[in-house]
Scaffold this motif. Sequence first.
Motif, PDB file in Angstrom:
ATOM      1  N   TYR A  38       0.818  -1.214   0.000  1.00 48.66           N
ATOM      2  CA  TYR A  38       0.000   0.000   0.000  1.00 48.66           C
ATOM      3  C   TYR A  38       0.855   1.269   0.000  1.00 48.66           C
ATOM      4  O   TYR A  38       0.592   2.204  -0.762  1.00 48.66           O
ATOM      5  N   TRP A  42       0.539   3.713  -3.126  1.00 51.30           N
ATOM      6  CA  TRP A  42      -0.123   5.008  -2.950  1.00 51.30           C
ATOM      7  C   TRP A  42       0.841   6.153  -3.263  1.00 51.30           C
ATOM      8  O   TRP A  42       0.452   7.150  -3.886  1.00 51.30           O
ATOM      9  N   TYR A  45       1.135   6.408  -6.933  1.00 52.80           N
ATOM     10  CA  TYR A  45      -0.122   6.887  -7.512  1.00 52.80           C
ATOM     11  C   TYR A  45      -0.208   8.409  -7.452  1.00 52.80           C
ATOM     12  O   TYR A  45      -0.488   9.074  -8.466  1.00 52.80           O
ATOM     13  N   VAL A 110      -9.693   6.917   0.330  1.00 51.87           N
ATOM     14  CA  VAL A 110      -9.484   5.574  -0.214  1.00 51.87           C
ATOM     15  C   VAL A 110     -10.739   5.103  -0.942  1.00 51.87           C
ATOM     16  O   VAL A 110     -10.664   4.549  -2.049  1.00 51.87           O
ATOM     17  N   LEU A 194      -5.093  -1.299  -6.944  1.00 52.48           N
ATOM     18  CA  LEU A 194      -4.234  -0.121  -6.880  1.00 52.48           C
ATOM     19  C   LEU A 194      -3.005  -0.294  -7.757  1.00 52.48           C
ATOM     20  O   LEU A 194      -2.578   0.658  -8.433  1.00 52.48           O
ATOM     21  N   ASN A 388      -2.321   5.450   2.877  1.00 56.79           N
ATOM     22  CA  ASN A 388      -2.775   6.424   1.883  1.00 56.79           C
ATOM     23  C   ASN A 388      -2.299   7.823   2.253  1.00 56.79           C
ATOM     24  O   ASN A 388      -1.743   8.554   1.415  1.00 56.79           O
TER      25      ASN A 388
END
Length: 462
Positions: A38, A42, A45, A110, A194, A388
């Motif tokens: 994650y 993230w 991203y 999220v 993701l 996140n």
Amino acid sequence: MTTNGNVSFWYAADGLPTPRPALAGDLDVDLAIVGAGYTGLWTAYYLAKADPTLRIAVLESRFAGFGASGRNGGWLANTITGGRDGYVKTHGRALVGDFQRMLNETINEVIRVAAAEGIDADIHKGGELLVARNPAQLSRLDELALEQQKWPEDDAYRLSADQTAQRINVAGALGSMFIPHCARVHPAKLVQGLAQAVERQGVTIFENTMVTQINAGTPTRTPSAVTERGVVRAHHVLRATEGFTANLPQAHRDWLPMNSSMIVTEPLDAATWSQIGWEGRETLEDLAHAYVYLQRTMDGRIALGGRGVPYRYGSRTDMDGATQEKTIQTLHRILREMFPAAGEVKIDHAWAGVLGVPRDWKASVNYDPSTGLGFAGGYVGTGVTATNLAGRTLADLVLCKDTKETTMPWVNRSVPRWEPEPLRWLAVQGMYAMYHRADVQEAAGRENIAPIARLADKISGR
């Protein structure tokens, strides 16, 4: 027959993902991220969203979501890792209140991104229920309720035994606290979705590419990540390795890899669910010292997690996700105690994973522009939401943006290191032995166990 390991139950339906290509030699990029869980995904991203021209490479030792991101209990919770009080002392009440509101809002972020990117991760925002299952836990619940009055940001409120049973019929529950800022999620669906969203932004994920060393930048040397397949040079190298951080020699004592285990039942029939309730799909946790955490899955199972063997000497990490038979039996016993109606339901799958524990039990988001190195993690099992916010914050730090996120108390803080062996092994084993002893005594009706728990807290540094 119970499946044990194979990474986790969350991959059982579709099988483990098809591997992406590995690094094929030396590479020069703008930014390298070590770890495709994650945190790393993230971060990639939001960096790619902010600047689509960036050349970003994510380096993963196995596959995206192999670690805690694909094995956790599926809680999008608003927890500040390590608690709020310590930050109040160092940063003040107002900023910590902002931090709490930011984590509340991160749950919605999220959910927003998942919807925008077409990620169907079984998300249901039903809140979190903390339940007291014996008088000693009820006493802690009362203390927590008083403490929560200082934090209206949580929007938490106390429930009686009857009100608790109306939500979830936990056997012997004496009361609970409800926090609306939490959502259930299917961890592997979220991390796999993701990863695909990141690739659509132009980011390259290299799997089966183990990073063995991270080198800081100097006036004459570019930062780099050294792998067994080649060297990746980048203007920025960000570490997002969480429970596997100890595998990097220079970070071996930064975070301790703590083991957590889970079981999941076969689907329960309608008659059993009618006895249990749980129509709100709240995430569920008890108030034991060695607590358990649960969710009702989309397909009508109960997933329950807790500590098994908490730590392996020398910060060793298990890879395939298998857990001990004794741990499976213990978790199954707790499940039957909480839900007698599910007493005959079989355990379908059991697994384990590691999470990153800092010496002071506080997560961090750090970046040093002088070296080009950064990292985020140390969530102590509360990272599904925090990753996140950490990814957004790390992206802002790399892009030299002064934002509200970069002022939060977990940013660029000094992280104490764990003691060398055998001290850290003795400390963790002793701490959890005392927690388990305290829980056994509480369950037997002996409430005067506070000194045991306080000593365990002192050992842990919490």
